[in-house]
Structures are given as structure tokens and as C-alpha cells.
Design a protein around this motif. Structure first.
Motif, short mmCIF file in Angstrom:
data_model
loop_
_atom_site.label_atom_id
_atom_site.label_comp_id
_atom_site.label_asym_id
_atom_site.label_seq_id
_atom_site.Cartn_x
_atom_site.Cartn_y
_atom_site.Cartn_z
N GLN A 165 0.83 -1.21 0.00
CA GLN A 165 0.00 0.00 0.00
C GLN A 165 0.86 1.26 0.00
OE1 GLN A 165 -3.22 -0.01 2.75
NE2 GLN A 165 -3.93 -2.02 2.11
N VAL A 166 2.02 1.17 0.66
CA VAL A 166 2.94 2.32 0.65
C VAL A 166 3.44 2.54 -0.78
CG1 VAL A 166 5.12 3.26 1.54
CG2 VAL A 166 3.62 1.94 3.06
N LEU A 181 -0.22 -0.90 -12.51
CA LEU A 181 -0.05 -1.73 -11.31
C LEU A 181 0.42 -3.12 -11.74
CD1 LEU A 181 -3.32 -0.83 -9.31
CD2 LEU A 181 -1.06 0.27 -9.22
N ASP A 182 1.63 -3.47 -11.31
CA ASP A 182 2.21 -4.76 -11.69
C ASP A 182 2.01 -5.75 -10.55
OD1 ASP A 182 3.59 -6.78 -12.86
OD2 ASP A 182 5.43 -5.65 -13.20
N GLU A 183 1.06 -6.64 -10.73
CA GLU A 183 0.72 -7.65 -9.73
C GLU A 183 0.51 -7.08 -8.32
OE1 GLU A 183 1.96 -11.45 -9.91
OE2 GLU A 183 2.72 -11.40 -11.96
N PRO A 184 -0.47 -6.18 -8.18
CA PRO A 184 -0.68 -5.57 -6.86
C PRO A 184 -1.11 -6.56 -5.78
CG PRO A 184 -2.49 -5.02 -8.36
CD PRO A 184 -1.42 -5.68 -9.18
N MET A 185 -1.64 -7.72 -6.18
CA MET A 185 -2.14 -8.67 -5.18
C MET A 185 -1.10 -9.74 -4.81
SD MET A 185 -5.15 -7.50 -4.78
CE MET A 185 -6.21 -6.35 -5.66
N GLU A 192 -5.93 -8.78 2.89
CA GLU A 192 -5.14 -7.68 2.29
C GLU A 192 -5.56 -7.45 0.83
OE1 GLU A 192 -0.98 -8.19 4.86
OE2 GLU A 192 -1.26 -9.30 3.00
N LYS A 193 -5.87 -8.56 0.13
CA LYS A 193 -6.31 -8.42 -1.26
C LYS A 193 -7.62 -7.63 -1.33
CE LYS A 193 -4.41 -12.57 -3.39
NZ LYS A 193 -4.66 -13.80 -4.13
N HIS A 199 -9.14 -0.14 -2.51
CA HIS A 199 -8.35 1.07 -2.81
C HIS A 199 -8.31 1.33 -4.32
CE1 HIS A 199 -7.26 1.83 1.22
NE2 HIS A 199 -6.47 0.79 1.36
N ILE A 200 -8.09 0.27 -5.09
CA ILE A 200 -7.98 0.44 -6.55
C ILE A 200 -9.31 0.95 -7.12
CG2 ILE A 200 -7.56 -0.76 -8.74
CD1 ILE A 200 -5.64 -2.64 -7.17
N GLN A 201 -10.41 0.38 -6.60
CA GLN A 201 -11.74 0.84 -7.04
C GLN A 201 -11.95 2.31 -6.70
OE1 GLN A 201 -14.02 -2.24 -5.32
NE2 GLN A 201 -15.00 -2.79 -7.25
#
Ligand SMILES: Nc1ncnc2c1ncn2[C@@H]1O[C@H](COP(=O)(O)OP(=O)(O)OP(=O)(O)O)[C@@H](O)[C@H]1O
Length: 263
Positions: A165-166, A181-185, A192-193, A199-201
Motif C-alpha cells: 500500500q505504501v 499496477l504490476d501484480e498488486p495482489m 489484504e487483497k 483502494h484500486i476501485q
């Protein structure tokens, strides 16, 4: 939100990329509209990272055209991206572990600083004003991503999910129109996912930021994306809404093999 007159955050036309004999991307075209979440998916080796690296200027396409915000870019350089309103996160976090959360978020604004180091050391008024602007932006972004209580914490002491997230906050600091975003999950727990997806939404819904997402978690991709590009062997084999892509026979074949399609 999307008007015909607004320049598209990104347009790719016939992008090809070769590594010697390997044709990593073959004439790939697609666009990203303002304020949409656009995923790029495909089996291993399909060309997703290559495409992301072309978009962010790390690789030069062998041929094809890239337009960012309507501007045709002949030579896209990574350090120019921020000035074009594009920011990215990395699969293997690009953070400074020994620095605080606030300092890491502020690093996303480094390219915007106009005041010299000398003026900063001397504490001149313009340096103080700039520092105040950076602090205000860091606080704003931290509040958006629920990091306010952690601003003074050293990044290396935080759980991996919070570090992700940081990294997102650092990318957001410079008010991008387009976020890669490269593989944010990757590496996140289920909880956490879910937080990252919210956040992305919110970036799309509340800030109107366009997002390109590379993600292996297909459930997340289907739930989050407005439109999805599917690559296989460097070619675009499908492009559309999650529902359309899910039903596409070429996609089913690429992911599951011909037997699954027949089943
Ligand atoms: N720097 C490079 N040098 C040579 N070949 C490369 C390089 N980067 C990627 N490739 C090749 O290009 C093709 C596409 O790779 P890429 O990493 O873009 O796929 P991907 O869809 O991101 O795969 P994964 O899901 O496994 O990360 C592969 O055949 C890969 O071996």
C-alpha cells in the motif's frame, strides 16, 4: 465520466517487441479510457510484463505507436513518465526500506521539486513552502489509503501487505492520470487483497484515475476490471468486458487447453 473529446490516457497501435529471435509482442493494439480499470492477463510468458515495460518506457518497442494523453511519443523514457501523468508500482516493491512511510511517499514527488538542495539546507522560504506542499500531499495520499497512523514508521518494519500500500501511495503522490499496477495482489493475504481491491476501485471511482493492472489472480481481475486484454504468445487474443472475455473460446483454450473447451 468518459467524453469523446477527452484524450485517451493511453493508446497503443501495432506494438511489436523482439528479443533476438523471440517475438515477445506481436502487433498489439489497445486503448485505455479515462477512469477505467483495464487488466492485461494471459498465461505465463504471454507478454504481459513486456507490454507493461514498453508502456513504462523500460523497453523500446521494435515497431508501433504509443500515445499518452493524446501525445505521440517517439522515444518514451522512464524518467519522463511522471511528467506525462503516468505512475507505476512494481511487482518487487520499489521502496526505500530504511526510510519512513512519509519519506517513501514523498519520493514519488521528487521529480516535481524545483527548489535546489542548497536552498533546502539553508531553509530558504521557497524551500519551506515546497516542503509544506510535499507534506500536505503526503498526508492527503496517506489518508486516502489508510496509512496516516503509520507515516513515521520505517517501511522495513511493516507487513508486506502494508508495504504494497505504501508503494501504491508513492505512485499516487504525483497525481497521475494513469497508474500501472504490476501484480498488486501478489503475496497478499485474502484480507489484504480485499483492502487493495477497495483502494484500486476508489482510485477509479473517486479520483477518476485510469488503471492498468497485470494480475495473476483471475478472480480479482474479473471482479475489478472494466475491460480486459488477453495476451497469448505475444498476441492479443481477446479484448472486452469480464463477461465477454470469460466466455471467449480462444481465452478458454489459452488458459485451459483444447480438452477443456471440448469438455
Ligand atoms: N529481457 C528479456 N530478454 C529476452 N527474452 C525476454 C525478456 N523479457 C521477456 N522475454 C521473453 O518474452 C516472452 C514474454 O515474456 P513476459 O515476461 O513478457 O511474459 P509474461 O506474460 O509477463 O509472463 P509471466 O506471467 O510468466 O510473468 C517470453 O518468451 C520471455 O521469455
Amino acid at each position: 465520466m468518459f467524453s469523446a473529446e477527452a484524450p485517451l490516457p493511453l493508446e497503443l497501435k501495432d506494438i511489436s517487441l523482439r528479443f533476438g529471435g523471440i517475438h515477445a509482442l506481436k502487433s498489439v493494439s489497445f486503448d485505455v479510457r479515462p477512469g477505467e480499470i483495464r487488466a492485461i492477463i494471459g498465461p505465463n510468458g504471454a507478454g504481459k510484463s513486456s507490454l507493461m515495460n514498453v508502456i513504462s518506457g523500460l523497453y523500446s518497442a521494435s515497431s508501433g505507436e504509443i500515445r499518452i494523453g493524446g501525445r505521440l511519443l517517439h522515444r518514451l523514457r522512464p524518467h519522463r513518465l511522471a511528467g506525462l501523468g503516468v505512475a507505476r508500482t512494481f511487482q518487487n516493491l520499489a521502496l526505500f526500506p530504511a526510510l519512513s512511510v512519509a519519506q517513501n511517499i514523498a519520493s514519488g514527488l521528487a521529480f516535481r521539486r524545483k527548489v535546489s538542495l542548497g536552498a533546502q539546507i539553508l531553509g530558504l522560504p521557497q524551500a519551506r513552502r515546497e516542503n509544506a506542499r510535499v507534506t500536505a500531499r503526503v498526508n492527503e495520499v496517506a489518508a486516502l489509503l489508510g496509512l496516516t497512523g503509520l507515516l513515521d514508521r520505517r517501511v522495513s518494519t511493516l507487513p508486506y501487505g502494508v508495504q504494497k500500500q505504501v508503494d501504491l501511495a508513492r505512485a499516487l503522490a504525483a497525481w497521475p492520470h494513469l497508474l500501472l499496477l504490476d501484480e498488486p495482489m501478489a503475496g497478499l493475504t485474502v484480507t489484504e487483497k480485499a483492502a487493495m481491491a477497495r483502494h484500486i476501485q476508489a482510485l477509479r471511482d473517486d479520483l477518476g484515475i485510469a488503471v492498468i493492472l497485470i494480475e495473476h489472480d483471475i478472480g480479482v481481475v474479473m471482479g475489478l476490471s472494466d475491460r480486459i486484454v488477453v495476451l497469448d504468445y505475444g498476441m492479443k487474443i481477446a479484448d472486452g468486458t469480464p463477461d465477454a472475455v470469460r466466455r471467449d473460446p480462444d481465452v478458454i483454450r489459452a488458459y485451459l487447453g483444447t480438452d477443456a473447451e471440448a469438455a
